[in-house]
Design an enzyme around this catalytic site. Structure first.
Site, short mmCIF file in Angstrom:
data_model
loop_
_atom_site.label_atom_id
_atom_site.label_comp_id
_atom_site.label_asym_id
_atom_site.label_seq_id
_atom_site.Cartn_x
_atom_site.Cartn_y
_atom_site.Cartn_z
N ILE A 105 0.80 -1.19 -0.33
CA ILE A 105 0.19 -0.25 0.12
C ILE A 105 0.96 1.55 0.31
O ILE A 105 2.14 0.82 1.02
CB ILE A 105 -0.69 0.11 1.17
CG1 ILE A 105 -2.18 1.25 0.66
CG2 ILE A 105 -0.11 0.10 2.21
CD1 ILE A 105 -3.20 0.93 2.02
N CYS A 106 0.37 2.27 -0.50
CA CYS A 106 0.59 3.94 -0.43
C CYS A 106 2.41 3.60 -1.45
O CYS A 106 1.96 3.34 -2.15
CB CYS A 106 0.93 4.49 1.05
SG CYS A 106 1.13 5.66 0.87
N HIS A 107 3.36 3.69 -0.12
CA HIS A 107 4.42 3.88 -1.12
C HIS A 107 5.22 2.52 -1.58
O HIS A 107 6.60 2.77 -2.23
CB HIS A 107 5.41 5.24 -0.65
CG HIS A 107 5.59 6.71 -0.18
ND1 HIS A 107 3.87 7.45 0.19
CD2 HIS A 107 5.20 7.52 -1.77
CE1 HIS A 107 4.14 8.27 -0.51
NE2 HIS A 107 4.99 8.55 -1.03
#
Length: 180
Positions: A105-107
């Site tokens: 998730i995300c970065h």
């Protein structure tokens, strides 16, 4: 199922660790905190220090064989530290080589880029990773959650903390299917 949650000693976005951890535990899985160093990891609420968490196992002293799946929480610094650690990158790559499910998730897809496992895959992330993913041979989409079946394993990705509910639902479903 034992699920590895791989984080660096510092920089993990706390909610991206704690919410999937709770979801996995509530679903009857055994979440295991894996890091590049023994001791504690420092969580963050964006750029502010938050709680610390005890490391259960250290990369280099454990292997993908010990787990049914891998979760990679984000945070800006977390995947940046992980992608500079050869053992952490190898640990991630092993999950793909063994056909085990992975969720990021995300970065967190920065670590996937470094492990050279995004080529031919469709995934999402924090928008600033779009060019990195494309340059690594992946296809970036702006979706709440994306499940990619390319290759022997499934990859679940999401963009940001606001997507956590969909992310947790998706990775739990994929991991349950992999467990058979």
């Amino acid at each position: 199922m034992r699920i590895a949650f791989l984080v660096a000693p510092e920089g993990v976005e706390q909610v991206e660790l704690t919410e999937p951890w709770k979801a996995a535990k509530d679903a009857g899985h055994e979440p295991v905190l894996v890091s590049t160093e023994a001791g504690k990891v420092q969580g963050f609420n964006h750029l502010d220090k938050a709680d610390t968490f005890d490391v259960d196992e250290v990369v280099g002293e454990t292997s993908a064989n010990s787990f049914g799946g891998l979760v990679l929480p984000g945070g800006v610094a977390n995947p940046d530290f992980l992608r500079l650690d050869e053992k952490a990158v190898g640990f991630v790559k092993d999950f793909f080589e063994q056909g085990r499910p992975v969720a990021a998730i995300c970065h967190a897809p920065w670590t996937l880029v470094e492990a050279d496992v995004v080529r031919g895959r469709v995934l999402t992330s924090w928008p600033s990773l779009k060019t990195d993913i494309r340059n690594a041979g992946g296809t970036w989409v702006d979706e709440q959650v994306k499940i990619c079946d390319h290759g022997p394993n499934q990859l679940v990705t999401s963009r940001k903390p606001d997507d956590l509910e969909a992310f947790c639902d998706a990775f739990l479903q994929v991991f349950a299917q992999a467990a058979g």
